[in-house]
Motif scaffolding. Structure first.
Motif, short mmCIF file in Angstrom:
data_model
loop_
_atom_site.label_atom_id
_atom_site.label_comp_id
_atom_site.label_asym_id
_atom_site.label_seq_id
_atom_site.Cartn_x
_atom_site.Cartn_y
_atom_site.Cartn_z
N LYS A 1 -16.96 43.09 37.55
CA LYS A 1 -17.92 44.05 38.35
C LYS A 1 -17.53 44.62 39.54
CE LYS A 1 -22.99 44.12 40.00
NZ LYS A 1 -23.34 45.08 39.18
N LEU A 2 -16.99 46.31 38.63
CA LEU A 2 -16.55 46.97 40.44
C LEU A 2 -17.83 48.42 40.76
CD1 LEU A 2 -13.64 48.26 38.82
CD2 LEU A 2 -14.02 47.11 40.39
N ASP A 3 -17.54 47.67 42.31
CA ASP A 3 -19.01 48.86 43.09
C ASP A 3 -17.97 49.29 44.03
OD1 ASP A 3 -21.23 48.95 43.94
OD2 ASP A 3 -21.53 47.77 45.51
N ALA A 4 -17.74 50.76 43.61
CA ALA A 4 -17.73 51.49 44.67
C ALA A 4 -16.31 51.78 44.87
CB ALA A 4 -18.74 52.79 45.65
N ILE A 5 -15.52 51.68 43.81
CA ILE A 5 -13.62 50.81 44.40
C ILE A 5 -12.94 52.43 45.21
CG2 ILE A 5 -11.58 49.92 43.27
CD1 ILE A 5 -13.94 48.05 43.60
N GLU A 6 -12.46 51.93 46.01
CA GLU A 6 -12.19 53.05 46.41
C GLU A 6 -10.63 52.13 47.27
OE1 GLU A 6 -13.79 56.26 49.23
OE2 GLU A 6 -15.06 55.74 48.61
N LYS A 7 -9.41 53.70 46.53
CA LYS A 7 -8.44 53.23 47.32
C LYS A 7 -7.04 54.40 47.16
CE LYS A 7 -4.45 50.83 47.80
NZ LYS A 7 -3.89 49.41 49.12
N THR A 8 -7.20 54.53 48.95
CA THR A 8 -6.67 55.33 49.72
C THR A 8 -5.11 55.53 50.02
OG1 THR A 8 -8.57 56.36 50.38
CG2 THR A 8 -6.69 57.49 51.09
N TYR A 9 -4.51 56.13 49.71
CA TYR A 9 -3.03 55.45 49.78
C TYR A 9 -2.62 56.22 51.56
CZ TYR A 9 -1.88 52.72 46.15
OH TYR A 9 -1.89 52.25 44.92
N LEU B 1 -3.29 42.46 43.40
CA LEU B 1 -2.43 42.73 43.04
C LEU B 1 -2.98 42.89 44.52
CD1 LEU B 1 0.33 43.43 39.88
CD2 LEU B 1 0.74 41.64 41.66
N ASP B 2 -3.34 43.87 44.22
CA ASP B 2 -3.64 44.89 45.34
C ASP B 2 -5.38 45.09 46.20
OD1 ASP B 2 -2.35 47.64 47.35
OD2 ASP B 2 -1.70 48.44 45.91
N ARG B 3 -5.34 45.59 47.02
CA ARG B 3 -6.69 45.28 47.89
C ARG B 3 -6.72 46.85 48.27
NH1 ARG B 3 -7.73 40.32 50.76
NH2 ARG B 3 -6.12 39.45 51.35
N PRO B 4 -8.09 46.82 47.41
CA PRO B 4 -9.22 48.15 47.35
C PRO B 4 -9.20 48.73 49.43
CG PRO B 4 -10.34 46.53 46.80
CD PRO B 4 -9.34 45.80 47.46
N THR B 5 -9.25 50.15 49.50
CA THR B 5 -9.96 50.52 50.92
C THR B 5 -11.11 50.91 50.87
OG1 THR B 5 -9.25 52.92 49.93
CG2 THR B 5 -7.56 51.03 51.39
N GLY B 6 -11.82 50.07 49.59
CA GLY B 6 -13.62 50.18 50.41
C GLY B 6 -13.84 49.59 48.65
N GLY B 7 -15.29 49.58 49.01
CA GLY B 7 -16.01 49.06 47.90
C GLY B 7 -16.10 47.74 47.48
N HIS B 8 -16.02 46.94 46.85
CA HIS B 8 -16.44 45.55 46.34
C HIS B 8 -15.70 44.77 44.88
CE1 HIS B 8 -18.06 43.59 50.35
NE2 HIS B 8 -19.26 44.98 49.70
N TYR B 9 -15.46 44.35 44.32
CA TYR B 9 -15.01 43.80 43.39
C TYR B 9 -15.65 42.47 43.59
CZ TYR B 9 -11.14 42.38 40.13
OH TYR B 9 -10.80 41.64 38.96
N TRP B 10 -15.89 42.35 42.25
CA TRP B 10 -16.13 40.83 41.79
C TRP B 10 -15.63 40.44 40.54
CZ3 TRP B 10 -19.81 43.76 44.00
CH2 TRP B 10 -20.47 43.23 45.39
N LEU B 11 -15.05 38.79 40.47
CA LEU B 11 -13.95 38.75 39.84
C LEU B 11 -14.52 37.11 39.40
CD1 LEU B 11 -11.46 39.27 37.15
CD2 LEU B 11 -10.22 37.83 39.24
N ASP B 12 -14.67 37.20 37.95
CA ASP B 12 -16.02 36.22 37.75
C ASP B 12 -16.88 35.53 38.80
OD1 ASP B 12 -15.77 35.17 35.16
OD2 ASP B 12 -13.95 33.69 35.97
N GLY B 13 -17.64 36.46 39.00
CA GLY B 13 -18.71 36.50 40.21
C GLY B 13 -18.09 35.92 41.91
N ILE B 14 -16.76 35.77 41.85
CA ILE B 14 -16.16 35.66 43.49
C ILE B 14 -15.69 37.37 43.58
CG2 ILE B 14 -14.16 34.76 44.38
CD1 ILE B 14 -13.99 32.85 41.75
N ASP B 15 -16.57 37.08 45.08
CA ASP B 15 -15.59 38.44 45.60
C ASP B 15 -14.45 38.41 46.33
OD1 ASP B 15 -15.57 40.82 47.01
OD2 ASP B 15 -17.48 40.31 48.17
N VAL B 16 -13.63 39.43 45.70
CA VAL B 16 -11.76 39.42 45.78
C VAL B 16 -11.65 39.96 47.27
CG1 VAL B 16 -9.78 39.82 44.48
CG2 VAL B 16 -11.82 39.56 43.24
N SER B 17 -12.41 40.90 47.56
CA SER B 17 -12.29 41.19 48.96
C SER B 17 -12.32 40.22 49.95
CB SER B 17 -12.87 42.61 49.05
OG SER B 17 -14.33 42.22 48.49
N THR B 18 -12.97 39.09 49.64
CA THR B 18 -13.03 38.03 50.86
C THR B 18 -11.94 37.20 50.61
OG1 THR B 18 -14.42 37.04 49.53
CG2 THR B 18 -15.33 38.67 50.93
#
Ligand SMILES: Nc1ncnc2c1ncn2[C@@H]1O[C@H](COP(=O)(O)OP(=O)(O)OP(=O)(O)O)[C@@H](O)[C@H]1O
Ligand SMILES: [Mg+2]
Lengths: 256, 401
Positions: free
Chosen positions: A8-16, A59-76
């Motif tokens: 589940k991706l929620d407003a994922i952003e990645k800025t270099y 492998l990489d962290r988003p610079t914005g938004g939330h990402y749940w993998l199998d219900g786990i909030d990966v950004s944490t």
């Protein structure tokens, strides 16, 4: 009762931030991917496909938004927890194979098991690696080094390696990028077989022909989702292979 | 932690670059090898000194003519003409003195049995074997009457016996010293080499009086050997001798030196110990240099294998896994280097000991220390490169060309 999404991706952003200009590679992608789906991500070069795959692959962290993998909030998760997620839940097939050179195919396939939290006995490692090589049709090439294998064979070793820890999610970044038509179809056949067994697959590709083997197509442009639709009609690898062989046969007949 | 897997990976990586691995280990090999060789040679020498102290007995006091503790050197030990036979007799009368031998020494070309041989001829008293704790293997020691009568009798060392009388019993034969026939009455038991590599059995002992009047013409002796009753009275005996000789010589300046065996040996031991420290210092420096070599190669290796690190991280290796893998590589390098160095050091010291007739003691304690410290060097020098590797970002590492 609704099925919980694998991703589940929620407003994922990645800025270099490189030099003076910021590159917004992904700008606000929201997506749900359910178990058993087979997704193709398409888009022109530089549209942010690889960047998004790296985020999904932990492998990489988003610079914005939330990402749940199998219900786990990966950004944490911290570094080590991300490593464990990559090890146990995700199988990643890279754009350029990324096999260890001067290491046999079998050892390449065994490698993810070395880093598994639970110890896997050497015997079981060998068996599981052999099984995965069989799955991709390379059982006889276990003791070959990557430089002794063709591109398609290397790609299949990479797929076997991605499968060996029994992930719930298989990610593949242009798995057919450098392969000829027949080998591409063979690889897609492997993917379809795995998907039928219940593994969720997300795949990046440039080619519409290849995307036709999946169930859902997502098109990115400038880091945003512009199209998200079911694939209809869907190609079946076995049939396509048969067709291809008939064509080749016909070419030969004409020549003779 | 999956240590076994890490060891396997490290071993494979090292085997892949055999020549480089060997060159990297060279610093450690040389460092450890020189420590072990140095220590086994010096501790061999030290042990020999200790053996000699115990074989000579700690209750022996030597009086040398000349004073080598004062600033005014007069040609070294036993060369200044100050000690006489009368001094020795006076010392013999002191309490707690159980044996005295005035000593004169000379090198002579001797003839016997149609053969000739150059050897050390010593004039001693009949107390000599007892003082030096030196047995007679056959025959007897000459007697006091021989001293009084300036008898031409002699006791010979084993080497002289072997050289002049091969296959013949020397007892009852004569040996010509300065063309004078000396009757051989006894053969000294073999004693072997001394600390300075001299063959102690290459000697002929005659009555000091005969030496001083028949072989040479001397009125002074080189030194006087004194045996005290036991090692508890040794200090009082030393003081008594000093007092006695000062009165007898009536000189303000002490023209003799009194030393007990222990003091002599301590001087030699201290020298060899200082030598050992020096060599250990040199070795420590080369261990550090070896460690820097390992660190250097590990840094190169981490850079070269950035992509491999990225791949491992991508399939789930934690930072600690990468750290351990490279640490084990460094430790394996230095530990194998240490092992080769230990074997080489033992071999070299044995060879040197064999050629130079020097005793060696294989220093098991030092071998343990050397092995442990080379492993520690591995950990220290491998840590920074390994830590650097473990902190790589998986994405950056995968993109590395
Ligand atoms: N490490 C990076 N640093 C700076 N910019 C980057 C980095 N990686 C990607 N980008 C930029 O982000 C954008 C998206 O790149 P990405 O690799 O995701 O594209 P892609 O869709 O996979 O392209 P392709 O089809 O060519 O593989 C591009 O403009 C690229 O230049
Ligand atoms: Mg890409």
């Amino acid at each position: 009762m609704p099925i919980n999404p694998v991703i589940k991706l929620d407003a994922i952003e990645k800025t270099y931030h490189t030099g003076e200009v910021d590159v917004h590679a992904v700008r606000g992608v929201s997506l749900d991917i359910l178990p058993g789906e087979f997704v193709a991500i398409m888009g022109s070069s530089g549209s942010g496909k690889s960047t998004m795959m790296n985020v999904i692959g932990a492998l990489d962290r988003p610079t914005g938004g939330h990402y749940w993998l199998d219900g786990i909030d990966v950004s944490t998760l911290d570094r080590d927890e991300l490593a464990d997620v990559r090890n146990e839940k995700i199988g990643f097939v890279f754009q350029g194979f990324n096999l260890l050179s001067r290491t046999t195919a079998l050892e390449n396939v065994e490698m993810p098991m070395l880093y598994h939290r639970e110890r896997i006995s050497a015997h079981e490692q060998r068996e599981r690696a052999m099984h995965c090589l069989e799955l991709v049709g390379l059982a006889k090439r276990g003791d070959h080094h990557p430089n002794q294998l063709s591109g398609g064979q290397q790609q299949r070793v990479a797929i076997a390696r991605a499968l060996v820890n029994r992930p719930t999610l298989l990610l593949a970044d242009e798995p057919t990028g450098n392969l000829d038509t027949q080998t591409s179809i063979e690889i897609m056949g492997v993917f379809q077989k795995l998907n039928d067994q219940g593994i969720t697959i997300i795949m990046v590709t440039h080619e519409l022909d290849v995307a036709r083997f999946t169930k859902r197509m997502i098109i990115l442009r400038d880091g945003k989702v512009v199209t998200d639709k079911a694939v209809e009609p869907r190609s079946v690898a076995e049939k396509e292979l048969q067709l291809l062989r008939q064509e080749q046969q016909a070419v030969k007949l004409v020549k003779e | 932690m999956r240590i076994f897997a890490s060891i396997r990976i490290a071993g494979r990586a090292l085997r892949r670059n055999k020549m480089r691995s060997l060159l990297t280990m060279l610093g450690i090999i040389i460092g450890v090898g020189s420590v072990i060789a140095a220590v086994s040679l010096t501790s061999g020498a030290t042990k020999q000194v200790e053996d000699q102290v115990s074989s000579l007995g700690e209750s022996v006091v030597t009086v040398f003519s000349g004073n080598f503790t004062s600033g005014a050197q007069r040609g070294g030990w036993g060369s200044a003409p100050t000690l006489t036979v009368e001094d020795a007799k006076a010392i013999a009368a002191l309490p707690n003195v159980v044996g005295v031998s005035p000593e004169v020494r000379d090198r002579e070309q001797v003839l016997a049995n149609g053969l000739n041989w150059n050897t050390q001829v010593m004039g001693e008293s009949p107390d000599y074997p007892q003082i030096r704790n030196w047995g007679i293997s056959s025959g007897v020691m000459f007697a006091d009457t021989d001293v009084r009568s300036l008898a031409k009798t002699a006791v010979i060392g084993q080497t002289v016996a072997d050289e002049l009388f091969p296959g013949v019993n020397p007892i009852g034969q004569t040996v010509r010293i300065r063309n004078l026939p000396f009757l051989i009455v006894g053969v000294l038991a073999p004693k072997g080499f001394n600390l300075f590599g001299q063959d102690q059995d290459d000697t002929i002992v005659v009555p000091y009086s005969s030496h001083m009047h028949r072989i040479t013409t001397r009125t002074f002796v080189n030194s006087i050997l004194v045996q005290a009753a036991n090692d508890k009275v040794i200090n009082s005996v030393q003081n008594d001798i000093t007092e006695l000789l000062l009165t007898r010589h009536r000189s303000k300046e002490q023209d003799f030196t009194v030393r007990n065996q222990l003091e002599l040996m301590q001087a030699v031991t201290a020298t060899s110990r200082a030598m050992g420290f020096l060599l250990a210092g040199v070795a420590a420096v080369s261990l550090i240099v070896g460690g820097i070599g390992i660190m250097n190669i590990m840094l190169v290796s981490v850079t070269e294998r950035t992509r491999e690190i990225g791949i491992r991280m991508a399939v789930g290796a934690r930072a600690a896994d990468i750290l351990v893998q490279f640490l084990i590589e460094a430790v394996t390098l230095s530990a194998i280097g240490g092992g080769i160095g230990i074997a080489g050091g033992v071999l070299i010291s044995d060879l040197v000991g064999y050629w130079q007739h020097m005793p060696t003691v294989t220093p098991f304690g030092w071998i343990g220390i050397a092995f442990a410290s080379s492993a520690v060097i591995g950990v220290i020098s491998g840590f920074y490169p390994a830590w650097k590797a473990s902190q790589l970002d998986p994405i950056d590492a995968l993109r590395y060309e």
